[in-house]
Scaffold this motif. Structure first.
Motif, PDB file in Angstrom:
ATOM      1  N   GLU A 101      -6.260  -6.576  -6.604  1.00  0.00           N
ATOM      2  CA  GLU A 101      -6.583  -7.521  -5.537  1.00  0.00           C
ATOM      3  C   GLU A 101      -7.937  -7.094  -4.967  1.00  0.00           C
ATOM      4  N   PRO A 102      -8.937  -7.965  -5.038  1.00  0.00           N
ATOM      5  CA  PRO A 102     -10.268  -7.541  -4.606  1.00  0.00           C
ATOM      6  C   PRO A 102     -10.277  -7.130  -3.135  1.00  0.00           C
ATOM      7  N   GLY A 103     -11.038  -6.107  -2.815  1.00  0.00           N
ATOM      8  CA  GLY A 103     -11.185  -5.729  -1.411  1.00  0.00           C
ATOM      9  C   GLY A 103     -10.211  -4.671  -0.941  1.00  0.00           C
ATOM     10  N   PHE A 104      -9.297  -4.242  -1.830  1.00  0.00           N
ATOM     11  CA  PHE A 104      -8.330  -3.219  -1.415  1.00  0.00           C
ATOM     12  C   PHE A 104      -8.505  -1.946  -2.222  1.00  0.00           C
ATOM     13  N   GLU A 105      -8.222  -0.809  -1.582  1.00  0.00           N
ATOM     14  CA  GLU A 105      -8.135   0.435  -2.331  1.00  0.00           C
ATOM     15  C   GLU A 105      -6.783   1.061  -2.043  1.00  0.00           C
ATOM     16  N   LEU A 106      -6.232   1.647  -3.090  1.00  0.00           N
ATOM     17  CA  LEU A 106      -4.858   2.131  -3.011  1.00  0.00           C
ATOM     18  C   LEU A 106      -4.806   3.537  -2.439  1.00  0.00           C
ATOM     19  N   GLY A 107      -4.091   3.697  -1.349  1.00  0.00           N
ATOM     20  CA  GLY A 107      -3.810   5.013  -0.797  1.00  0.00           C
ATOM     21  C   GLY A 107      -2.640   5.626  -1.540  1.00  0.00           C
ATOM     22  N   PRO A 108      -2.090   6.712  -1.038  1.00  0.00           N
ATOM     23  CA  PRO A 108      -0.964   7.330  -1.742  1.00  0.00           C
ATOM     24  C   PRO A 108       0.265   6.436  -1.718  1.00  0.00           C
TER      25      PRO A 108
END
Lengths: 293, 544
Positions: free
Chosen positions: A105-112
């Motif tokens: 999903e553009p615009g998101f970065e995955l945390g833990p």
């Protein structure tokens, strides 16, 4: 990029309690996505606006229902420009599948990927053939496991710790009585460079950065990603591929990765997060070997 | 003196009533939309001013068919072209021909693309490559049809789509990505996507709103025409978010004089939290009409067997696939069942695998022990892998089974090869065992998963033939009469409507199906070929 934190775990593990506390104490604008909207117990006095699928709190946080299409819900919540999105997965869902959406999903970065487990109930649940596979699947990709209800777990606490370790040895384990975990603890807490001499054991994650403008060989990089050691938990950053002039955003988590086209990249660098077992020298050699010749 | 309304007496070659007192007849007398009685020509003398209607004199008349598990989405999918393997009847009565090879499928797509206005995505449904030999559909094939127009091909299973490169580009899934649900070959992504996250994103960026939009008037009308054409006079929409807008639409459309069937709209519990769902159920109970019935709640416990998401007992999936998914946690089911049971609503639970069926039976047994409900008629929907012991428990608890008869034909071979395996596959949808153990039995299509068609479903349980012509489970075959029961009184019982529909008996709605041939005289293998001449709803002949 909006950071996205997925919180999973079986029913009764304490997800809703934890999420409610995060919301009540938030000092950032958090958007929470939940399946069961009715379970969010926010003090009514704090709610400034509400409709059938969302409510806005006085502290700037927002809580939204996931609905039928999780991607669409993410897209819609991104328009509110939150600083952090927390997704509470349903108790029987596979949180790893949800987390993968943050990779595309553009615009998101995955945390833990945070997975809660009831320390008192875990051995019993893992012995129940009808649901054991669901719990194993949930724990199997966790970066952080929060063992809850440790005060009533008694002797089963030791057993639960061992079970979690057997299923996901590389996960950091946090123990709590009542789900009262600070938001900061639910992140890849890595030792600060200047604090190297402080208690490093409380920062179980390590980070390492690959800085090299030269492009990778597509096939070699794919092969490298497919064979990374379990100690590597996340990769995020920008890189070049083959003779393609543009930049690519790479996000990697648990043997899955996505490349998406990036624009206006200031610096090509890949940030790698892993456990204490991560061998930085070996990674340096592997990444160098994957460069385009 | 009260003015008498007209009495009409339909004459037929033969009437099979499903009513034990008068099992066969030649005449059916109707008044005020209801059945006065069935019998011989003497009926004409029983009612003053009765008029004979002989238009069906050479036809065979049965109680109107009841489809106990279908979805009004059947009416919505036809907004888009069909690309399935089997010929399928469209709502306008025309036959949408199947495509039997990949080359056929591509030729059809090319023709459809040429007719489509500029800027619209091409969305098609029903694609079933299990039956195609040779290579799988690849994005290159779709790109050759159009390099600029988004193309989305949905599979019959509902679990997979194929998309063209332009759709892939819009999703941002680059060829170097490696995510669950993106199929790839040595040259990168093939354009085949599995599972909701990837499928939903691709469908969203392709534009056009996707296949499953909110049900509208046209969709509901199309669904009713589909149903009437195959002889159905009462059909279920067995999983629906029953919000005010949808319910208002259903009330309006079913009240239209020419709406050709009765609709049973089940509240889909998964669309609501338990408290909200219970509140909505209470609001809707008793607010129906002669043509619109509320009061059923649908719970979905596991996934599908052919999608490997159904929950199976030991030894699990034959091909070693991991066990499937719970949509409701087993530990939560009891509380949910109890909450809905206490409203007085009737509960239908989707259980495909036998572990799911076992869990549902366990939950209901516990709930009934503390919350007895005479006549609850809790029904397991699909219940495809239940064995004799499970059916015995179901009978003891007062439950019913609506079996997925059409699966034997459409997926029987796949079940033998991959899911249940060669030993368990012939034991699936064990209708004869269920009857023998005392469980009320219905059979269904689950349209649009398989086409509506009670005569086809009857053919399935009477012959138990797979798509390759093998008999699966000869001992589980039903007689034609038992099969007819499973598409009339059987489902009527599972819907708590057996007092009003399902047989030709005095006082019931005059809902009839008129057939070209006698299902008790044609050879069993020809049951599915019998033509439906007409349906009669509330005494009036339907025009579709």
């Amino acid at each position: 990029m909006i950071r996205l934190l997925v919180i999973g775990g079986f029913l009764g593990a304490g997800k809703t309690t934890l999420v409610n506390r995060l919301l009540a104490r938030a000092d950032r604008r958090i958007a929470v996505l939940v399946n069961d909207f009715g379970s969010v117990a926010v003090d009514a006095a704090l709610i400034t606006a509400a409709d059938a699928t969302s409510m806005t709190l006085a502290n700037g946080c927002v809580c939204c229902s996931i609905g039928d299409d999780f991607g669409a819900a993410l897209e819609s919540v991104a328009e509110r420009r939150p600083e952090l999105v927390v997704v509470e997965a349903s108790g029987i869902a596979d949180p790893w599948r949800i987390a993968q959406l943050a990779l595309i999903e553009p615009g998101f970065e995955l945390g833990p990927l945070v997975v809660l487990a009831d320390a008192e109930a875990l051995p019993r649940l893992l012995a129940d053939g009808a649901i054991a596979d669901i719990l194993r699947g949930q724990l199997g990709f966790a970066d952080i496991v929060v063992l809850t209800k440790t005060d009533i777990a008694g002797a089963t606490l030791t057993e639960s710790r061992a079970l979690v370790h057997a299923i996901r040895p590389q996960a950091q384990v946090i123990e709590t009585r009542d789900g009262d975990v600070a938001l900061e603890a639910l992140d890849f807490a890595v030792p600060h460079a200047r604090a190297r001499f402080l208690a490093e054991a409380s920062h179980p994650f390590r980070t390492w950065t690959w800085r090299d403008r030269r492009p990778f060989d597509r096939g070699a990089l794919r092969a490298l990603l497919a064979s990374l050691p379990a100690a590597v938990l996340r990769i995020k950053g920008f890189c070049g591929l083959d003779d393609d002039a543009g930049d690519w955003l790479l996000q990697y988590a648990a043997e899955r990765w996505a490349f998406t086209r990036a624009e206006a990249v200031a610096e090509r660098a890949l940030v790698v997060i892993g456990t204490e077992a991560m061998d930085k020298a070996a990674l340096e050699a592997d990444f160098a070997a994957a460069l385009r010749r | 003196m009260r003015a008498m309304t007209a009495t009409r007496v339909y004459r037929a070659r033969r009437v099979v009533t499903m009513d034990a007192t008068q099992p066969e007849a030649t005449h059916v007398a109707v008044r005020d939309g209801r059945i006065l009685g069935a019998g011989g020509p003497e009926l004409l003398g029983f009612y003053h001013g009765a008029v004979e209607d002989g238009r069906f004199a050479d036809k065979v008349m049965l109680p109107g068919f009841v489809e106990g598990h279908s979805h009004a989405a059947e009416g919505m999918v036809w907004h888009h072209p069909y690309l399935g393997y089997f010929d399928r009847m469209a709502p306008d009565g025309g036959i949408a021909p199947g495509v039997t090879t990949l080359a056929d499928a591509l030729a059809r797509l090319r023709a459809l693309e040429a007719e489509l206005p500029e800027g619209e995505p091409l969305l098609v449904w029903g694609f079933d490559p299990i039956y195609h030999e040779g290579p799988r559909l690849h994005r290159r094939d779709l790109d050759a049809i159009s390099a600029t127009r988004p193309i989305v091909v949905s599979h019959a299973s509902g679990h997979i789509i194929n998309v063209s490169s332009v759709v892939l580009e819009r999703t941002g899934f680059s060829a170097d990505s490696n995510l669950d649900g993106l199929l790839r070959d040595e040259n990168g992504l093939t354009g085949e996507l599995m599972g909701p996250p990837a499928m939903q994103r691709a469908t969203r960026v392709a534009g056009g709103g996707g296949l499953m939009q909110r049900i509208d008037r046209e969709g509901l009308r199309a669904f009713s025409r589909q149903a009437a054409r195959v002889g159905i006079t009462t059909a279920t929409d067995l999983q629906r978010k029953l919000d005010a807008e949808t319910v208002d639409m259903m009330r309006r459309v079913t009240a239209e004089a020419d709406f050709p069937m009765r609709l049973v709209a089940a509240l889909g519990a998964r669309e609501y939290g338990v408290a909200d769902g219970v509140a909505r159920t209470n609001e809707l109970l008793g607010t129906g009409s002669d043509k619109l019935h509320f009061g059923i709640v649908k719970l979905t416990l596991d996934g599908s067997i052919q999608g490997f998401t159904g929950r199976l007992r030991w030894p699990g999936y034959h091909n070693g696939a991991p066990n499937g998914m719970w949509y409701i946690a087993p530990s939560e089911l009891e509380g949910i069942v109890e909450a809905y049971l206490r409203t007085g609503a009737q509960i239908h639970i989707h259980t495909n695998g036998d572990e799911a069926s076992e869990t549902a039976i366990d939950a209901l047994e516990n709930v009934l022990a503390r919350c007895p409900r005479p006549e609850h008629r809790t029904t397991l929907q699909h219940c495809q892998m239940a064995d004799a012991a499970q059916f015995r428990r179901m009978a003891g608890l007062g439950m019913a089974a609506n079996l997925f008869a059409n699966h034997i034909y459409y997926w029987g071979e796949q079940h033998a090869a991959l899911t249940a395996g060669p030993v368990r596959a012939p034991r699936m949808n064990a209708a004869a065992t269920a009857r023998r153990e005392g469980v009320p039995v219905a059979i269904h299509s689950d349209a649009p998963v398989t086409p509506l068609g009670p005569l086809f479903s009857m053919w399935c349980v009477v012959n138990r033939l797979t798509s390759r012509g093998r008999v699966f489970g000869a001992g589980e075959r039903l007689t034609a009469m038992e099969a007819l029961h499973a598409v009339t009184l059987g489902p009527a019982w599972t819907l708590k409507l057996d007092h009003a529909i399902g047989s030709i008996a005095p006082g019931k709605f005059a809902d009839l199906v008129v057939l070209e041939e006698d299902p008790f005289l044609v050879p069993a293998e020809r049951l599915r070929e019998i033509g439906v001449h007409a349906t009669v709803l509330g005494g009036e002949v339907c025009h579709w």
